[in-house]
Design an enzyme around this catalytic site. Structure first.
Site, PDB file in Angstrom:
ATOM      1  N   ASN A  83       0.868  -1.182   0.000  1.00 14.53           N
ATOM      2  CA  ASN A  83       0.000   0.000   0.000  1.00 14.53           C
ATOM      3  C   ASN A  83       0.903   1.231   0.000  1.00 14.53           C
ATOM      4  O   ASN A  83       1.473   1.587   1.032  1.00 14.53           O
ATOM      5  CB  ASN A  83      -0.903  -0.036   1.242  1.00 14.53           C
ATOM      6  CG  ASN A  83      -1.891   1.120   1.272  1.00 14.53           C
ATOM      7  OD1 ASN A  83      -1.991   1.888   0.314  1.00 14.53           O
ATOM      8  ND2 ASN A  83      -2.608   1.249   2.370  1.00 14.53           N
ATOM      9  N   GLU A 127      -7.106  -5.217   9.877  1.00 17.03           N
ATOM     10  CA  GLU A 127      -6.073  -4.221  10.140  1.00 17.03           C
ATOM     11  C   GLU A 127      -6.381  -3.485  11.445  1.00 17.03           C
ATOM     12  O   GLU A 127      -7.088  -2.468  11.436  1.00 17.03           O
ATOM     13  CB  GLU A 127      -6.032  -3.200   9.003  1.00 17.03           C
ATOM     14  CG  GLU A 127      -5.643  -3.773   7.665  1.00 17.03           C
ATOM     15  CD  GLU A 127      -4.849  -2.747   6.869  1.00 17.03           C
ATOM     16  OE1 GLU A 127      -3.692  -3.017   6.566  1.00 17.03           O
ATOM     17  OE2 GLU A 127      -5.384  -1.664   6.608  1.00 17.03           O
ATOM     18  N   SER A 165       1.857  -2.881  10.394  1.00 15.82           N
ATOM     19  CA  SER A 165       3.276  -3.009  10.754  1.00 15.82           C
ATOM     20  C   SER A 165       3.891  -4.365  10.419  1.00 15.82           C
ATOM     21  O   SER A 165       4.734  -4.869  11.166  1.00 15.82           O
ATOM     22  CB  SER A 165       3.494  -2.659  12.231  1.00 15.82           C
ATOM     23  OG  SER A 165       3.166  -1.300  12.461  1.00 15.82           O
ATOM     24  N   HIS A 172     -10.258   1.705   4.427  1.00 11.97           N
ATOM     25  CA  HIS A 172      -8.987   1.713   5.157  1.00 11.97           C
ATOM     26  C   HIS A 172      -9.139   2.621   6.386  1.00 11.97           C
ATOM     27  O   HIS A 172      -9.812   3.648   6.322  1.00 11.97           O
ATOM     28  CB  HIS A 172      -7.862   2.230   4.253  1.00 11.97           C
ATOM     29  CG  HIS A 172      -6.513   2.047   4.861  1.00 11.97           C
ATOM     30  ND1 HIS A 172      -6.036   2.903   5.835  1.00 11.97           N
ATOM     31  CD2 HIS A 172      -5.565   1.100   4.681  1.00 11.97           C
ATOM     32  CE1 HIS A 172      -4.838   2.483   6.211  1.00 11.97           C
ATOM     33  NE2 HIS A 172      -4.526   1.391   5.524  1.00 11.97           N
ATOM     34  N   LYS A 183       0.123   4.248  -0.257  1.00 11.58           N
ATOM     35  CA  LYS A 183      -0.496   5.421   0.384  1.00 11.58           C
ATOM     36  C   LYS A 183      -0.145   6.673  -0.422  1.00 11.58           C
ATOM     37  O   LYS A 183      -0.053   6.606  -1.637  1.00 11.58           O
ATOM     38  CB  LYS A 183      -0.054   5.514   1.857  1.00 11.58           C
ATOM     39  CG  LYS A 183      -0.311   4.200   2.608  1.00 11.58           C
ATOM     40  CD  LYS A 183      -0.245   4.336   4.100  1.00 11.58           C
ATOM     41  CE  LYS A 183      -0.518   2.983   4.743  1.00 11.58           C
ATOM     42  NZ  LYS A 183      -0.595   3.015   6.191  1.00 11.58           N
ATOM     43  N   GLY A 198       1.036   1.563  10.890  1.00 13.56           N
ATOM     44  CA  GLY A 198       2.029   2.640  10.860  1.00 13.56           C
ATOM     45  C   GLY A 198       2.677   2.914  12.209  1.00 13.56           C
ATOM     46  O   GLY A 198       3.380   3.910  12.379  1.00 13.56           O
ATOM     47  N   GLU A 221      -7.343   4.754   7.717  1.00 20.72           N
ATOM     48  CA  GLU A 221      -6.958   6.163   7.530  1.00 20.72           C
ATOM     49  C   GLU A 221      -8.088   6.940   6.861  1.00 20.72           C
ATOM     50  O   GLU A 221      -8.296   8.118   7.131  1.00 20.72           O
ATOM     51  CB  GLU A 221      -5.650   6.245   6.722  1.00 20.72           C
ATOM     52  CG  GLU A 221      -4.457   5.853   7.589  1.00 20.72           C
ATOM     53  CD  GLU A 221      -3.286   5.235   6.848  1.00 20.72           C
ATOM     54  OE1 GLU A 221      -3.214   5.351   5.608  1.00 20.72           O
ATOM     55  OE2 GLU A 221      -2.437   4.618   7.521  1.00 20.72           O
TER      56      GLU A 221
HETATM   57  P1  PGA Z   1       1.723  -0.328   7.803  1.00 18.49           P
HETATM   58  O1  PGA Z   1       0.401   0.000   6.990  1.00 18.49           O
HETATM   59  O2  PGA Z   1       2.272  -1.613   7.260  1.00 18.49           O
HETATM   60  O3  PGA Z   1       2.636   0.848   7.567  1.00 18.49           O
HETATM   61  O4  PGA Z   1       1.337  -0.470   9.233  1.00 18.49           O
HETATM   62  C1  PGA Z   1      -0.519  -1.010   6.680  1.00 18.49           C
HETATM   63  C2  PGA Z   1      -1.727  -0.432   6.024  1.00 18.49           C
HETATM   64  O5  PGA Z   1      -2.050   0.739   6.280  1.00 18.49           O
HETATM   65  O6  PGA Z   1      -2.402  -1.091   5.240  1.00 18.49           O
END
Ligand code: PGA
Length: 248
Positions: free
Chosen positions: A8, A165, A210, A93, A10, A171, A95
């Site tokens: 991803n 997730e 993560s 997601h 982002k 993150g 976010e």
């Molecule tokens: P991350 O993000 O691996 O940086 O924790 C995962 C995601 O947002 O899908």
């Protein structure tokens, strides 16, 4: 069993970086036995089409709007994604839920609209830290799934992907333990299988939060985890290739 590993990106990289990323990704993914994909920021989907077409790397969008067309300033339709042969699209997601007020009703409309198209929905669900601390994670995730799947039929559900997730793991560098991730992947399979009278093997659940080069082996070797959604660790294509090169 091969796994699904989705990066991803982002809101990272500019054109020059994406081109080099995509070229390297295509090369590095050539011999993997897993399914590899990456989400691309909208303005660069045409580059994914250009550099990944004919390769074994899938590409996706990070969001979409559910209406076909019209006065929706700033939004992008499924038909627009399809113009670039986009394989899949993230929906809900955390976010987007947290920073852009996406709610379960919007998410349901997006999943429904995508299910009528060739773009596969990857539905993201997960609890936040206080919900985890108070033992509400299963309740929260089942409610998110229940609302997101309203109006879907069995075929829709078997052709989509669920991404567990936990918000507290995204993150943050603090991944769920492989036991926590497995427990929830199994729970999601149980919940969806009961609802649609399906067997577990028809339901695809990946884990995100993560995942990195130190923990991927442990996480991906869990029996009910069908793959991973990789944010931070996918930005370095070499590191990502180690993860998608996973072999049991
Ligand atoms: P991350 O993000 O691996 O940086 O924790 C995962 C995601 O947002 O899908």
């Amino acid at each position: 069993m091969s796994k699904i590993l989705l990066g991803n990106l982002k809101m990272n990289m500019t054109q020059r970086q994406i081109v080099s990323y995509l070229k390297n990704l295509k090369q590095l993914a050539k011999h993997t036995t897993n399914i590899v994909g990456v989400t691309i920021p909208y303005p660069y989907l045409h580059l994914a089409k250009k550099y990944l077409s004919g390769s074994n790397v899938l590409y996706g969008a990070q969001n979409v709007y559910f209406e076909n067309e019209g006065a929706f300033t700033g939004e992008v339709s499924i038909a627009m994604l399809s113009d670039y042969n986009t394989d899949f699209c993230l929906v809900g997601h955390s976010e987007r839920r947290a920073y852009f007020n996406e709610n379960d009703i919007d998410i349901n409309k997006k999943v429904l609209a995508l299910s009528d198209s060739a773009v596969v929905p990857v539905l993201c669900v997960g609890e936040n830290l206080s919900e985890r601390k108070t033992g509400k994670h299963k309740e929260v995730v089942s409610r998110q799934i229940e609302l997101a799947l309203k109006g879907l039929n069995v075929e829709d559900v078997t052709s989509m992907v669920f991404a567990y997730e936990p918000v507290w793991a995204i993150g943050t560098g603090v991944s769920a333990t492989s036991e926590q991730a497995e427990e929830m992947a199994k729970y999601i399979k149980y919940f969806v299988s009961e609802k649609f009278s399906l067997s577990f093997d028809k339901i695809c659940v990946i884990y995100g939060g993560s995942i990195n080069n130190n923990n991927y082996l442990d996480i991906l070797s869990q029996p009910d985890i069908d793959g991973g959604l990789v944010g931070g660790a996918c930005l370095d294509v070499k590191k990502f290739s180690e993860i998608f090169g996973y072999k049991k």
